[in-house]
Design a protein around this motif. Structure first.
Motif, PDB file in Angstrom:
ATOM      1  N   ASP A 129       0.824  -1.210   0.000  1.00 52.39           N
ATOM      2  CA  ASP A 129       0.000   0.000   0.000  1.00 52.39           C
ATOM      3  C   ASP A 129       0.857   1.259   0.000  1.00 52.39           C
ATOM      4  O   ASP A 129       0.553   2.242  -0.697  1.00 52.39           O
ATOM      5  N   THR A 145       0.941   3.957  -3.161  1.00 48.83           N
ATOM      6  CA  THR A 145       0.638   5.384  -3.004  1.00 48.83           C
ATOM      7  C   THR A 145       1.772   6.248  -3.526  1.00 48.83           C
ATOM      8  O   THR A 145       1.548   7.248  -4.216  1.00 48.83           O
ATOM      9  N   TRP A 197      -8.836  13.123  -8.874  1.00 48.76           N
ATOM     10  CA  TRP A 197      -7.896  12.191  -8.242  1.00 48.76           C
ATOM     11  C   TRP A 197      -8.151  12.035  -6.746  1.00 48.76           C
ATOM     12  O   TRP A 197      -7.825  11.002  -6.162  1.00 48.76           O
ATOM     13  N   GLN A 207     -11.697   9.170  -8.647  1.00 52.91           N
ATOM     14  CA  GLN A 207     -10.854   8.034  -9.014  1.00 52.91           C
ATOM     15  C   GLN A 207     -10.847   6.938  -7.951  1.00 52.91           C
ATOM     16  O   GLN A 207     -10.420   5.814  -8.220  1.00 52.91           O
ATOM     17  N   HIS A 208     -11.322   7.252  -6.755  1.00 54.40           N
ATOM     18  CA  HIS A 208     -11.349   6.258  -5.687  1.00 54.40           C
ATOM     19  C   HIS A 208     -12.617   5.408  -5.719  1.00 54.40           C
ATOM     20  O   HIS A 208     -12.756   4.482  -4.919  1.00 54.40           O
ATOM     21  N   LYS A 222     -12.151   1.511  -6.001  1.00 58.51           N
ATOM     22  CA  LYS A 222     -11.557   0.949  -4.782  1.00 58.51           C
ATOM     23  C   LYS A 222     -12.538   0.996  -3.618  1.00 58.51           C
ATOM     24  O   LYS A 222     -12.648   0.056  -2.829  1.00 58.51           O
ATOM     25  N   TRP A 223     -13.295   2.087  -3.499  1.00 56.06           N
ATOM     26  CA  TRP A 223     -14.261   2.254  -2.411  1.00 56.06           C
ATOM     27  C   TRP A 223     -15.438   1.300  -2.564  1.00 56.06           C
ATOM     28  O   TRP A 223     -16.021   0.847  -1.573  1.00 56.06           O
ATOM     29  N   ARG A 227     -15.297  -3.741  -8.723  1.00 54.93           N
ATOM     30  CA  ARG A 227     -14.398  -2.642  -9.079  1.00 54.93           C
ATOM     31  C   ARG A 227     -14.400  -2.401 -10.586  1.00 54.93           C
ATOM     32  O   ARG A 227     -14.425  -1.261 -11.054  1.00 54.93           O
ATOM     33  N   GLY A 280      -4.066  13.894  -2.710  1.00 51.91           N
ATOM     34  CA  GLY A 280      -4.353  12.466  -2.582  1.00 51.91           C
ATOM     35  C   GLY A 280      -3.675  11.833  -1.391  1.00 51.91           C
ATOM     36  O   GLY A 280      -4.220  10.921  -0.755  1.00 51.91           O
ATOM     37  N   LEU A 290      -5.525  11.822   2.086  1.00 53.93           N
ATOM     38  CA  LEU A 290      -6.754  11.070   2.316  1.00 53.93           C
ATOM     39  C   LEU A 290      -6.746  10.382   3.675  1.00 53.93           C
ATOM     40  O   LEU A 290      -7.735  10.430   4.415  1.00 53.93           O
ATOM     41  N   PRO A 319     -14.181   7.428   5.283  1.00 48.28           N
ATOM     42  CA  PRO A 319     -13.815   7.793   3.912  1.00 48.28           C
ATOM     43  C   PRO A 319     -14.857   8.672   3.236  1.00 48.28           C
ATOM     44  O   PRO A 319     -14.511   9.586   2.481  1.00 48.28           O
ATOM     45  N   TYR A 358     -14.010  12.118   1.380  1.00 47.95           N
ATOM     46  CA  TYR A 358     -14.303  12.400  -0.025  1.00 47.95           C
ATOM     47  C   TYR A 358     -15.179  13.640  -0.159  1.00 47.95           C
ATOM     48  O   TYR A 358     -15.000  14.444  -1.092  1.00 47.95           O
TER      49      TYR A 358
END
Length: 500
Positions: free
Chosen positions: A54, A58, A327, A331-332, A335-336, A351, A457, A460, A470, A474
């Protein structure tokens, strides 16, 4: 070759270049974690390995954004100095070949370095393609052309989502072909194990074929040729690129400051504020010195210099707001999505379907937005983009707790409305600058926002810590669109004005 065919070939080259750019941008999120797990596997527990993966993931995304910002300025400078077509071939070669080389990496840091170099070309290709196409196409056609370029990268994202859904069958088919052609089991294991990440990275070199098409069939911009004959292109200096190099180095240090290996938030904030000022100064050095030399030689008035400087800052801020929203939040979405109630669906498929919905929406709205901008005007269109992007993003993250029909409808709307800017900018940014600095100006404006997005980013995790979830994080990031709603009224209105 007829002028009509020449224009079509230029549009096709720009579309394919940006489409493959989008495909390769979307490819790493698909195969990045399998690749890093392969490269980082060793004396680690499962939890340690996941944390390490991870962290590297990133950092690689952040270095990609910094590289794209740097490439936008460098290749824009190159396009204004040696021509759009030559510079575009170099940019495509850079992102294709260095993406392909990622397939031979043996360490995680090698992926980071190669992705950084590849992203230089990705950042540069947009500015060059947009400048070339806008200068070859007539004003009456420019809205649809801008929409096509805006949609191109999202077609690439769409292809990545389709590839993700058929990955198992795809790997099986390719492995079968390789075996039938005599490939050894050892070679198959090397290329196709761990999600076939090596094969897919190596395949990223395929767009290099575009170079031959561009050099044979795509003409140079007549407007740039006129600038060259006037002698104005001679005012660019290679020595000025030292400022771009400094800006890139400082931007990377800003990324390091916020990384898990970096500094405490208070110190990182100070580094970011000071560093961003240095980045802007460095990235603007080539065009500032060009403007000074051009004015001294009598090729540019003082008023034009001031207008260009103002437009550089305004354009960069408008683009930075859009990029941070994209971004930092949109863009998440894929994944979310796998953190919701999946009702028995496989996370990887959720996804992929989420990316399909957002990318399809992005293709549609990016195509239509510049047409709206021609019907209304540039300021009102950007204002509407901000309002609808913020509303759709907040709605998406706050109204979904499970995967159902509404989830995909709201994903389509968010993907489209947050991407509407990327149909708007190919129309608007070329109008802010004269031909002599168009590629450099566009490259700076569109790509410097990536550094804002990279730093944003990396916040976050901090935002989740401060605001609890999250979804709250966001929502906070999406509020950046409010700044755009205010700033756009200080931007020039360019509807109906010819390209200078």
């Amino acid at each position: 070759m007829s002028s009509h065919r020449s224009r079509n070939m230029a549009l096709l080259a720009a579309f394919l270049g940006w489409m493959f750019d989008g495909f390769e941008m979307g490819l790493f999120p698909l195969i990045g974690k399998p690749a890093l797990k392969d490269l980082l596997a060793g004396a680690h527990t499962a939890a340690e390995l996941n944390n390490l993966v991870d962290n590297w993931f990133t950092v690689i995304i952040a270095t990609f954004l910094v590289g794209a910002a740097t490439g936008g300025v460098f290749f824009g400078w190159l396009g204004d100095r040696i021509g759009r077509v030559k510079a575009m071939t170099f940019s495509i070669f850079t992102y294709a070949i260095f993406t392909g080389l990622c397939g031979f990496a043996t360490e995680a840091w090698q992926i980071a370095l190669l992705r950084f170099v590849a992203s230089l070309g990705m950042g540069g290709e947009w500015a060059l393609g947009v400048a070339l196409v806008n200068e070859l196409w007539t004003k009456g056609s420019r809205a649809w052309v801008a929409g096509a370029i805006g949609a191109a990268a999202n077609v690439g994202y769409l292809l990545v989502a389709l590839l993700s859904l058929g990955m198992s069958a795809f790997i099986g088919t390719i492995t079968g072909w390789a075996t039938s052609l005599g490939a050894s089991q050892q070679l198959n294991d090397y290329l196709f194990a761990h999600g076939a990440w090596r094969f897919l990275m190596i395949s990223g070199a395929f767009p290099a074929i575009l170079i031959f098409i561009i050099r044979i069939f795509v003409p140079e911009s007549d407007k740039w040729e006129e600038e060259k004959k006037s002698g104005s292109t001679s005012h660019w200096s290679t020595a000025d690129l030292n400022g771009v190099l400094l800006g890139a180095a400082v931007a990377m240090f800003m990324i390091y400051a916020w990384s898990p290996m970096g500094f405490k938030p208070a110190l990182a904030t100070i580094i970011t504020v000071v560093g961003f000022g240095v980045v802007i100064w460095g990235f603007l050095l080539p065009v500032r010195r060009y403007l000074h030399r051009s004015a001294t030689a009598g090729h540019m008035t003082h008023e034009t210099r001031l207008t260009i400087r103002k437009n550089l800052l305004i354009g960069a801020t408008l683009a930075g707001i859009a990029l941070l929203g994209t971004w930092g939040a949109a863009q998440h979405a894929p994944k979310w999505s796998d953190s919701l109630n999946l009702h028995g669906m496989e996370p990887v498929n959720v996804r992929a379907y989420t990316q399909l919905a957002t990318a399809f929406g992005a293709c549609v709205l990016a195509l239509l937005t510049p047409v709206v901008a021609d019907l209304l005007n540039r300021r009102i269109t950007y204002l509407l983009c901000c309002i609808f992007a913020m509303a759709s993003s907040i709605t998406f993250f706050r109204t979904n707790t499970e995967i159902n029909t509404w989830f995909f409808i709201s994903a389509f709307l968010m993907g489209g409305l947050t991407a509407s800017f990327y149909g708007f900018f190919p129309l608007y940014l070329p109008e802010l600058f004269p031909t002599a600095v168009r590629a450099t100006g566009q490259g700076f404006c569109f790509n410097v926002g990536r550094i804002i997005a990279a730093v944003g980013g990396l916040q976050l995790a901090n935002l989740i810590g401060w605001f609890g979830t999250p979804v709250n994080a966001y929502t906070i990031l999406c509020s950046v669109y409010i700044v755009g709603m205010i700033l756009v009224w200080f931007a020039p209105e360019t509807k109906g004005k010819k390209l200078a």
